[in-house]
Scaffold this active site. Structure first.
Site, PDB file in Angstrom:
ATOM      1  N   TYR A  50       1.391  -0.989  -0.690  1.00  0.00           N
ATOM      2  CA  TYR A  50       0.344  -0.154   0.235  1.00  0.00           C
ATOM      3  C   TYR A  50       0.869   1.524  -0.216  1.00  0.00           C
ATOM      4  CZ  TYR A  50      -4.236   2.993   0.891  1.00  0.00           C
ATOM      5  OH  TYR A  50      -5.390   3.232   0.565  1.00  0.00           O
ATOM      6  N   LYS A 105     -20.685 -20.932 -11.735  1.00  0.00           N
ATOM      7  CA  LYS A 105     -19.754 -20.498 -12.150  1.00  0.00           C
ATOM      8  C   LYS A 105     -18.036 -19.517 -12.006  1.00  0.00           C
ATOM      9  CE  LYS A 105     -20.792 -20.403 -16.385  1.00  0.00           C
ATOM     10  NZ  LYS A 105     -21.615 -21.354 -17.012  1.00  0.00           N
TER      11      LYS A 105
END
Length: 402
Positions: A50, A105
């Site tokens: 970060y 899925k």
């Protein structure tokens, strides 16, 4: 030196409304989660993952957007997008109820293709809103898998997104079904000694899957093809056809002059391929040609029950896992996206779909028989064979960027 604490885990309910049911127990809390790939054990890790380190990567991407292909999750991530209007055999159940299917899925993408996928269920059925929303989300993904969107809107949504975006857009209900059906049919034709150019095919169902199956069969060399809906054969003299159905009629029955009902065109047909639901009367099945090929793909109830199909046909396939020759989309879409993402393809072409079907058909090899015309989804060779064939076809078709 202080360390970053372990992240808190989500609370797990000790009981739930359907506790004890194995299906609901498995779904408790959902079927997927996000996991970090970067270590975060101390301040040094944090400064790399970060701020301030991440700013360097942001600046590199701002200067050259193609850097997202190296330094973000984008090149291996697909959005699985649905509006919940045509979910499995359940129909229009809405976006919230569609989420378990979209999660499933996404799990299949990861398990069978190594592709990260994010389920996105949209609270709109408006074509323009869906197109705009997906287009705005597209920078976060390397591909878009449209799922369970009802016809005829699904055709326009896919076509327009393909025009707008420079990443693969693929409506699996159409093209995944078509690829696997073609692969199985290629091997069925071998068994029955038929050639594509002289084979008579009848498709019942002119929705998403029926249209795509018809188109890929034409690409594969089938020339005598009739597609039917509830009112009979699609042909241009009918005044009730949508633009999609009229275009399909011009490519199929208009060329052979076939008209009438499903029963009329089944007489003497070599192949029946059902993607419509409903039931085909046994007397109509009995009128097909000897050594017929019968694919009843509706779930959970095939259009022609396998017991009846075997009375008149030589090769029988369904969409179910409890019968031989399951036409299962999971054989296609993970490998197709894997191959497309690997070469940073701008689209998925007809050549890439045909290549996927050929790869699947060839995997059967010397094991080819009436009860084995398509590989198992758990055949570990499938993802690699499909992805390699698709990547090669993408380069051949000029849509690969690497």
């Amino acid at each position: 030196m202080s360390s970053v604490p372990e992240p808190p885990q989500p609370a797990t309910a000790t009981s739930h409304p359907f506790e004890g049911d194995p299906v609901f127990d498995l779904h408790l809390g959902g079927k997927m989660r996000v996991a970090a790939t970067a270590p975060l054990k101390d301040a040094a890790d944090l400064s790399l993952a970060y701020t301030p380190g991440v700013a360097l990567v942001c600046e590199a991407i701002a200067a050259d957007p193609s850097m997202t292909q190296h330094y973000t999750w984008v090149p291996n991530t697909v959005a699985v997008v649905s509006d919940g209007t045509a979910v499995l055999g359940l129909g229009d159940i809405g976006p919230s109820a569609a989420m378990p299917v979209m999660e499933g899925k996404a799990v299949l993408f990861k398990q069978f293709g190594g592709v990260d996928a994010v389920p996105i269920c949209l609270d709109t059925t408006d074509t323009e809103q869906i197109i705009e929303t997906v287009a705005r989300l597209a920078p976060s993904f390397g591909g878009i898998n449209l799922e369970d969107i009802s016809a005829p809107r699904c055709f326009e949504i896919e076509d327009r997104l393909k025009e707008i975006l420079d990443i693969p857009v693929f409506h699996d209900d159409q093209h995944g079904t078509a690829v696997v059906a073609l692969a199985a049919l290629k091997n069925a034709l071998k068994i029955t000694g038929r050639e594509a150019a002289t084979t008579r095919v009848v498709i019942s169902g002119a929705g998403a899957a029926g249209v795509a199956v018809a188109k890929i069969l034409l690409e594969a060399g089938i020339t005598d093809l009739a597609v039917t809906d509830r009112k009979g054969v699609l042909h241009s003299s009918r005044g009730d056809l949508t633009p999609v159905k009229k275009a399909l009629a011009e490519m199929t029955a208009d060329k052979t002059g076939r008209t009438g009902t499903l029963g009329d065109v089944l007489a003497g047909a070599d192949v029946y391929l059902g993607v419509s639901g409903g039931t085909v009367p046994e007397e109509d099945v009995a009128r097909m040609a000897p050594d017929a090929i019968i694919f009843g793909l509706a779930n959970p109830t095939p259009e022609v029950h396998p017991d009846i199909a075997h009375k008149y046909g030589r090769v029988v396939a369904t969409g179910r896992s409890d019968y031989p020759n399951q036409i299962n989309n999971v054989l296609a879409f993970p490998g197709i996206f894997r191959g497309a993402l690997d070469v940073h393809a701008t689209s998925i072409t007809e050549g890439m779909k045909l290549a996927a079907a050929n790869a699947l058909a060839e995997l059967v090899g010397d094991d080819l028989s009436e009860t084995f015309v398509i590989p198992s989804p758990f055949d570990e060779r499938v993802p690699g064979a499909v992805s390699s064939a698709v990547a090669e076809a993408a380069r051949r078709d000029g849509v690969a960027r690497r």
